[in-house]
Design a protein around this motif. Sequence first.
Motif, PDB file in Angstrom:
ATOM      1  N   ASP A  23       0.828  -1.208   0.000  1.00 37.77           N
ATOM      2  CA  ASP A  23       0.000   0.000   0.000  1.00 37.77           C
ATOM      3  C   ASP A  23       0.863   1.258   0.000  1.00 37.77           C
ATOM      4  OD1 ASP A  23      -2.353  -1.458  -0.045  1.00 37.77           O
ATOM      5  OD2 ASP A  23      -2.631  -1.379   2.136  1.00 37.77           O
ATOM      6  N   ALA A  24       1.932   1.244   0.787  1.00 35.48           N
ATOM      7  CA  ALA A  24       2.839   2.395   0.840  1.00 35.48           C
ATOM      8  C   ALA A  24       3.552   2.565  -0.500  1.00 35.48           C
ATOM      9  CB  ALA A  24       3.849   2.231   1.976  1.00 35.48           C
ATOM     10  N   ARG A  25       3.984   1.470  -1.100  1.00 38.10           N
ATOM     11  CA  ARG A  25       4.636   1.550  -2.412  1.00 38.10           C
ATOM     12  C   ARG A  25       3.674   2.092  -3.464  1.00 38.10           C
ATOM     13  NH1 ARG A  25       6.922  -3.357  -0.835  1.00 38.10           N
ATOM     14  NH2 ARG A  25       5.532  -4.538  -2.188  1.00 38.10           N
ATOM     15  N   ASN A  26       2.423   1.639  -3.432  1.00 35.45           N
ATOM     16  CA  ASN A  26       1.428   2.142  -4.383  1.00 35.45           C
ATOM     17  C   ASN A  26       1.167   3.627  -4.173  1.00 35.45           C
ATOM     18  OD1 ASN A  26       1.134  -0.353  -5.611  1.00 35.45           O
ATOM     19  ND2 ASN A  26      -0.637  -0.932  -4.374  1.00 35.45           N
ATOM     20  N   ALA A  27       1.090   4.064  -2.922  1.00 34.23           N
ATOM     21  CA  ALA A  27       0.877   5.485  -2.634  1.00 34.23           C
ATOM     22  C   ALA A  27       2.061   6.309  -3.132  1.00 34.23           C
ATOM     23  CB  ALA A  27       0.663   5.695  -1.133  1.00 34.23           C
ATOM     24  N   GLN A  28       3.277   5.822  -2.927  1.00 39.58           N
ATOM     25  CA  GLN A  28       4.458   6.536  -3.404  1.00 39.58           C
ATOM     26  C   GLN A  28       4.499   6.566  -4.933  1.00 39.58           C
ATOM     27  OE1 GLN A  28       7.724   7.966  -1.664  1.00 39.58           O
ATOM     28  NE2 GLN A  28       5.726   8.609  -0.895  1.00 39.58           N
ATOM     29  N   ASP A  29       4.071   5.486  -5.564  1.00 36.33           N
ATOM     30  CA  ASP A  29       4.052   5.472  -7.021  1.00 36.33           C
ATOM     31  C   ASP A  29       3.032   6.473  -7.563  1.00 36.33           C
ATOM     32  OD1 ASP A  29       5.216   4.342  -9.419  1.00 36.33           O
ATOM     33  OD2 ASP A  29       3.212   3.531  -9.788  1.00 36.33           O
ATOM     34  N   GLU A  30       1.923   6.640  -6.871  1.00 38.54           N
ATOM     35  CA  GLU A  30       0.929   7.646  -7.271  1.00 38.54           C
ATOM     36  C   GLU A  30       1.525   9.050  -7.151  1.00 38.54           C
ATOM     37  OE1 GLU A  30      -2.332   9.498  -8.706  1.00 38.54           O
ATOM     38  OE2 GLU A  30      -1.938   7.346  -8.756  1.00 38.54           O
ATOM     39  N   VAL A  31       2.253   9.324  -6.083  1.00 35.19           N
ATOM     40  CA  VAL A  31       2.913  10.624  -5.915  1.00 35.19           C
ATOM     41  C   VAL A  31       3.923  10.834  -7.044  1.00 35.19           C
ATOM     42  CG1 VAL A  31       4.400  12.020  -4.409  1.00 35.19           C
ATOM     43  CG2 VAL A  31       2.551  10.662  -3.411  1.00 35.19           C
ATOM     44  N   ARG A  32       4.663   9.797  -7.390  1.00 38.35           N
ATOM     45  CA  ARG A  32       5.637   9.874  -8.487  1.00 38.35           C
ATOM     46  C   ARG A  32       4.946  10.272  -9.788  1.00 38.35           C
ATOM     47  NH1 ARG A  32       7.372   6.791 -12.725  1.00 38.35           N
ATOM     48  NH2 ARG A  32       5.708   5.290 -12.313  1.00 38.35           N
ATOM     49  N   ARG A  33       3.814   9.660 -10.073  1.00 37.17           N
ATOM     50  CA  ARG A  33       3.068   9.995 -11.288  1.00 37.17           C
ATOM     51  C   ARG A  33       2.564  11.447 -11.251  1.00 37.17           C
ATOM     52  NH1 ARG A  33       1.298   4.628 -10.558  1.00 37.17           N
ATOM     53  NH2 ARG A  33      -0.689   5.295  -9.699  1.00 37.17           N
ATOM     54  N   GLU A  34       2.133  11.915 -10.074  1.00 42.61           N
ATOM     55  CA  GLU A  34       1.711  13.315  -9.935  1.00 42.61           C
ATOM     56  C   GLU A  34       2.878  14.261 -10.212  1.00 42.61           C
ATOM     57  OE1 GLU A  34      -0.024  13.961  -6.074  1.00 42.61           O
ATOM     58  OE2 GLU A  34      -1.545  12.420  -6.394  1.00 42.61           O
ATOM     59  N   PHE A  35       4.062  13.934  -9.687  1.00 46.51           N
ATOM     60  CA  PHE A  35       5.243  14.761  -9.933  1.00 46.51           C
ATOM     61  C   PHE A  35       5.571  14.802 -11.425  1.00 46.51           C
ATOM     62  CE2 PHE A  35       7.695  14.698  -5.614  1.00 46.51           C
ATOM     63  CZ  PHE A  35       6.543  15.038  -4.930  1.00 46.51           C
ATOM     64  N   LEU A  36       5.497  13.644 -12.091  1.00 43.03           N
ATOM     65  CA  LEU A  36       5.782  13.597 -13.526  1.00 43.03           C
ATOM     66  C   LEU A  36       4.758  14.404 -14.323  1.00 43.03           C
ATOM     67  CD1 LEU A  36       6.936   9.899 -13.936  1.00 43.03           C
ATOM     68  CD2 LEU A  36       8.276  11.950 -14.516  1.00 43.03           C
ATOM     69  N   ALA A  37       3.490  14.343 -13.940  1.00 45.20           N
ATOM     70  CA  ALA A  37       2.457  15.134 -14.617  1.00 45.20           C
ATOM     71  C   ALA A  37       2.727  16.621 -14.428  1.00 45.20           C
ATOM     72  CB  ALA A  37       1.076  14.755 -14.091  1.00 45.20           C
ATOM     73  N   HIS A  38       3.149  16.999 -13.237  1.00 40.86           N
ATOM     74  CA  HIS A  38       3.499  18.404 -12.980  1.00 40.86           C
ATOM     75  C   HIS A  38       4.651  18.836 -13.885  1.00 40.86           C
ATOM     76  CE1 HIS A  38       4.337  22.089 -10.735  1.00 40.86           C
ATOM     77  NE2 HIS A  38       5.603  21.741 -10.843  1.00 40.86           N
ATOM     78  N   MET A  39       5.662  18.001 -13.996  1.00 38.96           N
ATOM     79  CA  MET A  39       6.815  18.339 -14.825  1.00 38.96           C
ATOM     80  C   MET A  39       6.419  18.444 -16.292  1.00 38.96           C
ATOM     81  SD  MET A  39       9.160  18.874 -12.659  1.00 38.96           S
ATOM     82  CE  MET A  39      10.647  18.939 -13.635  1.00 38.96           C
ATOM     83  N   ALA A  40       5.482  17.613 -16.744  1.00 43.47           N
ATOM     84  CA  ALA A  40       5.022  17.671 -18.131  1.00 43.47           C
ATOM     85  C   ALA A  40       4.264  18.969 -18.409  1.00 43.47           C
ATOM     86  CB  ALA A  40       4.140  16.459 -18.444  1.00 43.47           C
ATOM     87  N   ARG A  41       3.545  19.458 -17.418  1.00 45.24           N
ATOM     88  CA  ARG A  41       2.766  20.695 -17.590  1.00 45.24           C
ATOM     89  C   ARG A  41       3.596  21.962 -17.405  1.00 45.24           C
ATOM     90  NH1 ARG A  41      -0.653  17.839 -14.175  1.00 45.24           N
ATOM     91  NH2 ARG A  41      -0.058  19.182 -12.444  1.00 45.24           N
ATOM     92  N   HIS A  42       4.730  21.853 -16.672  1.00 44.42           N
ATOM     93  CA  HIS A  42       5.478  23.050 -16.285  1.00 44.42           C
ATOM     94  C   HIS A  42       6.958  22.932 -16.654  1.00 44.42           C
ATOM     95  CE1 HIS A  42       2.056  24.567 -14.038  1.00 44.42           C
ATOM     96  NE2 HIS A  42       1.901  23.344 -13.572  1.00 44.42           N
TER      97      HIS A  42
END
Length: 184
Positions: A23-42
């Motif tokens: 569960d912790a790994r999945n939550a961290q992977d979701e945060v990683r995807r959010e960071f990547l989406a932010h980088m793609a937009r900015h």
Amino acid sequence: MTDLHADVVRVLEGWKPPFGDPDARNAQDEVRREFLAHMARHPDGVWRECRPGHITASTLVVNSARTEVLLTLHRKIGGWLQLGGHCEPQDASLAAAALREAAEESGIEGLVLSDGPVQLDRHRVRCHPEGSWHLDVEYLAFAPEGALHRISEESEDLRWFPVDALPESADHVVRSLVTRALEY
């Protein structure tokens, strides 16, 4: 896009949460995807001027025996935290930013940085009047035996704490980083 932006994307694309239960790994992977989406937009997502939020690099410094961690009593926040901060134009990579911040804020020479980040954290800050987010990529650094530290102007205090006796004001992020340091 800057070289630092490209490095952050490369680090995040290749990063897999190294620790924790599924569960912790999945939550961290979701945060990683959010960071990547932010980088793609900015394209400016590594700089503090990016108002919605920006990448930061922090580091938990651990003694050579892994029995103590160096924490800073942050001047603005008033709590005990790991070392870290904003990326700067001279940083060649995200790891370089993490190591620079740790060395500047600890005064310790010869820190050895972990091979990659150990966790990610997104938290609200006041970098801009309307508020902003730090998208913090968190590393470990190992201090050489007998390392001497000095308090920087960003800190009220800087001290070593036993890994099993952290100050009460240490938040869940610091506590999680300590757990990661013991597992590393």
